[in-house]
Structure formats: C-alpha cells, structure tokens
Scaffold this active site. Structure first.
Site, PDB file in Angstrom:
ATOM      1  N   CYS A   1      18.110 -19.137 -14.648  1.00 61.92           N
ATOM      2  CA  CYS A   1      19.425 -18.827 -14.108  1.00 61.92           C
ATOM      3  C   CYS A   1      19.291 -17.904 -12.896  1.00 61.92           C
ATOM      4  O   CYS A   1      18.691 -16.829 -12.974  1.00 61.92           O
ATOM      5  CB  CYS A   1      20.286 -18.166 -15.189  1.00 61.92           C
ATOM      6  SG  CYS A   1      21.867 -17.547 -14.570  1.00 61.92           S
TER       7      CYS A   1
ATOM      8  N   THR B   1      28.838 -23.699  -9.363  1.00 61.86           N
ATOM      9  CA  THR B   1      27.514 -24.114  -8.886  1.00 61.86           C
ATOM     10  C   THR B   1      26.378 -23.341  -9.541  1.00 61.86           C
ATOM     11  O   THR B   1      25.230 -23.768  -9.475  1.00 61.86           O
ATOM     12  CB  THR B   1      27.403 -23.965  -7.355  1.00 61.86           C
ATOM     13  OG1 THR B   1      27.663 -22.610  -7.005  1.00 61.86           O
ATOM     14  CG2 THR B   1      28.389 -24.890  -6.649  1.00 61.86           C
TER      15      THR B   1
ATOM     16  N   HIS C   1      30.949 -16.116 -13.567  1.00 68.36           N
ATOM     17  CA  HIS C   1      31.046 -15.180 -12.451  1.00 68.36           C
ATOM     18  C   HIS C   1      32.423 -15.260 -11.816  1.00 68.36           C
ATOM     19  O   HIS C   1      33.138 -16.251 -11.964  1.00 68.36           O
ATOM     20  CB  HIS C   1      29.951 -15.430 -11.407  1.00 68.36           C
ATOM     21  CG  HIS C   1      29.942 -16.798 -10.817  1.00 68.36           C
ATOM     22  ND1 HIS C   1      29.468 -17.905 -11.483  1.00 68.36           N
ATOM     23  CD2 HIS C   1      30.334 -17.243  -9.597  1.00 68.36           C
ATOM     24  CE1 HIS C   1      29.557 -18.975 -10.716  1.00 68.36           C
ATOM     25  NE2 HIS C   1      30.097 -18.603  -9.561  1.00 68.36           N
TER      26      HIS C   1
ATOM     27  N   HIS D   1      26.417 -19.518 -14.842  1.00 66.56           N
ATOM     28  CA  HIS D   1      26.522 -18.155 -15.379  1.00 66.56           C
ATOM     29  C   HIS D   1      27.934 -17.719 -15.008  1.00 66.56           C
ATOM     30  O   HIS D   1      28.306 -17.782 -13.832  1.00 66.56           O
ATOM     31  CB  HIS D   1      25.486 -17.249 -14.705  1.00 66.56           C
ATOM     32  CG  HIS D   1      25.370 -15.874 -15.288  1.00 66.56           C
ATOM     33  ND1 HIS D   1      24.198 -15.407 -15.847  1.00 66.56           N
ATOM     34  CD2 HIS D   1      26.253 -14.853 -15.376  1.00 66.56           C
ATOM     35  CE1 HIS D   1      24.378 -14.149 -16.250  1.00 66.56           C
ATOM     36  NE2 HIS D   1      25.623 -13.800 -15.971  1.00 66.56           N
TER      37      HIS D   1
ATOM     38  N   HIS E   1      34.489 -14.503  -8.147  1.00 69.34           N
ATOM     39  CA  HIS E   1      34.463 -14.239  -6.714  1.00 69.34           C
ATOM     40  C   HIS E   1      35.642 -13.320  -6.400  1.00 69.34           C
ATOM     41  O   HIS E   1      36.772 -13.620  -6.786  1.00 69.34           O
ATOM     42  CB  HIS E   1      34.642 -15.535  -5.912  1.00 69.34           C
ATOM     43  CG  HIS E   1      33.561 -16.532  -6.122  1.00 69.34           C
ATOM     44  ND1 HIS E   1      32.495 -16.650  -5.251  1.00 69.34           N
ATOM     45  CD2 HIS E   1      33.369 -17.467  -7.087  1.00 69.34           C
ATOM     46  CE1 HIS E   1      31.705 -17.615  -5.680  1.00 69.34           C
ATOM     47  NE2 HIS E   1      32.213 -18.126  -6.794  1.00 69.34           N
TER      48      HIS E   1
ATOM     49  N   ASP F   1      28.240 -11.749  -1.710  1.00 70.64           N
ATOM     50  CA  ASP F   1      27.908 -13.163  -1.651  1.00 70.64           C
ATOM     51  C   ASP F   1      27.068 -13.418  -0.398  1.00 70.64           C
ATOM     52  O   ASP F   1      27.374 -12.889   0.669  1.00 70.64           O
ATOM     53  CB  ASP F   1      29.190 -14.000  -1.618  1.00 70.64           C
ATOM     54  CG  ASP F   1      28.925 -15.467  -1.864  1.00 70.64           C
ATOM     55  OD1 ASP F   1      28.304 -16.111  -0.990  1.00 70.64           O
ATOM     56  OD2 ASP F   1      29.337 -15.986  -2.907  1.00 70.64           O
TER      57      ASP F   1
ATOM     58  N   ASN G   1      35.294 -20.390 -11.323  1.00 68.91           N
ATOM     59  CA  ASN G   1      35.228 -21.845 -11.493  1.00 68.91           C
ATOM     60  C   ASN G   1      34.529 -22.171 -12.807  1.00 68.91           C
ATOM     61  O   ASN G   1      33.674 -21.408 -13.261  1.00 68.91           O
ATOM     62  CB  ASN G   1      34.453 -22.470 -10.325  1.00 68.91           C
ATOM     63  CG  ASN G   1      35.074 -22.132  -8.988  1.00 68.91           C
ATOM     64  OD1 ASN G   1      36.287 -22.155  -8.831  1.00 68.91           O
ATOM     65  ND2 ASN G   1      34.242 -21.789  -8.025  1.00 68.91           N
TER      66      ASN G   1
ATOM     67  N   HIS H   1      24.056 -13.333 -20.311  1.00 67.38           N
ATOM     68  CA  HIS H   1      24.177 -14.705 -19.828  1.00 67.38           C
ATOM     69  C   HIS H   1      25.213 -15.463 -20.655  1.00 67.38           C
ATOM     70  O   HIS H   1      25.098 -15.572 -21.870  1.00 67.38           O
ATOM     71  CB  HIS H   1      22.835 -15.449 -19.893  1.00 67.38           C
ATOM     72  CG  HIS H   1      22.963 -16.847 -19.386  1.00 67.38           C
ATOM     73  ND1 HIS H   1      22.894 -17.155 -18.057  1.00 67.38           N
ATOM     74  CD2 HIS H   1      23.230 -18.008 -20.023  1.00 67.38           C
ATOM     75  CE1 HIS H   1      23.092 -18.448 -17.898  1.00 67.38           C
ATOM     76  NE2 HIS H   1      23.295 -18.989 -19.082  1.00 67.38           N
TER      77      HIS H   1
ATOM     78  N   CYS I   1      20.756 -14.461 -13.529  1.00 60.34           N
ATOM     79  CA  CYS I   1      19.915 -13.670 -14.434  1.00 60.34           C
ATOM     80  C   CYS I   1      18.716 -13.102 -13.677  1.00 60.34           C
ATOM     81  O   CYS I   1      18.301 -11.964 -13.914  1.00 60.34           O
ATOM     82  CB  CYS I   1      19.470 -14.502 -15.627  1.00 60.34           C
ATOM     83  SG  CYS I   1      20.791 -14.845 -16.821  1.00 60.34           S
TER      84      CYS I   1
END
Length: 114
Positions: A4, A95, A100, A98, A102, A30, A87, A46, A7
């Site tokens: 990952c 994409t 996340h 894991h 934004h 980012d 997402n 994770h 990770c």
C-alpha cells in the site's frame, strides 16, 4: 499492508511533505494538487475502502474530521471554505486502496457532480 502506497508513506519508506501527524492520522500535501491547498488525510491503520469501515473505526474517522478542522485553520482556508472528498473503490475514483480524504481549498472551487 505491504504494498500500500499510503502505508509506505506512514512508515517513512516514501517521502511526503507532512502537514500534521499524531498517533492515529497523517496529513500530507498531495503530489499532484488540484487546488492551491490540497492535503491528503489518512488513518495510520490500514483500511482499504469506506466499505471496510467497522464500528471499531468510528473513533478514528471522527478524529480525522477534527484534524481537518485544525489543519484548515492552520492552512488559512477555514474561513474562506474548503472541500473534503473521499472516493470509494474503482468506479468511485479511488486510486489508492487505503481510506483517505482530500482537503481542497485556497480558491473558489467549482461545483461539479459527475
């Protein structure tokens, strides 16, 4: 999870520009920003996708939103406004497998519903 990307960032195997870190979450810039401020917020545990969240993850997800409130103030976008996006899975645009979030801001963001 060994392969990952996030990770590996948590472990320090891949460099990142950290914005905030504590024992539960990591926030970093980012590498392909879509706004003047574009930060990724991830749990250190994770969790592959939002579909994999359990009742045991409620505390860390709540903590993430408290951290987002803190970093948006520090980054100077709290008052003008910002967007938080997460997402889920391939069709949802995820994409990296894991969980996340934004955090985008620093300009007037267009409303876009695809």
């Amino acid at each position: 999870m060994e392969e990952c990307l996030f990770c590996k960032i948590i472990k320090g195997e891949i460099p990142s520009t950290k914005v905030y870190e504590d024992d539960k979450v990591l926030c970093f810039k980012d590498i392909n920003p879509e706004a003047p401020v574009h930060v990724i917020v991830i749990p250190k545990k994770h969790i592959s996708s939002l579909n994999d969240l359990t009742v045991n993850d409620e505390e860390v997800i709540g903590h993430i939103y408290t951290v987002i409130r803190k970093i948006t103030k520090e980054l100077g976008i709290a008052d003008s406004g910002y967007r938080v996006v997460s997402n889920c899975n391939e069709d949802g645009g995820q994409t990296v497998p894991h969980v996340h979030f934004h955090v985008l801001g620093g300009k007037k963001l267009r409303i876009s519903v695809v």
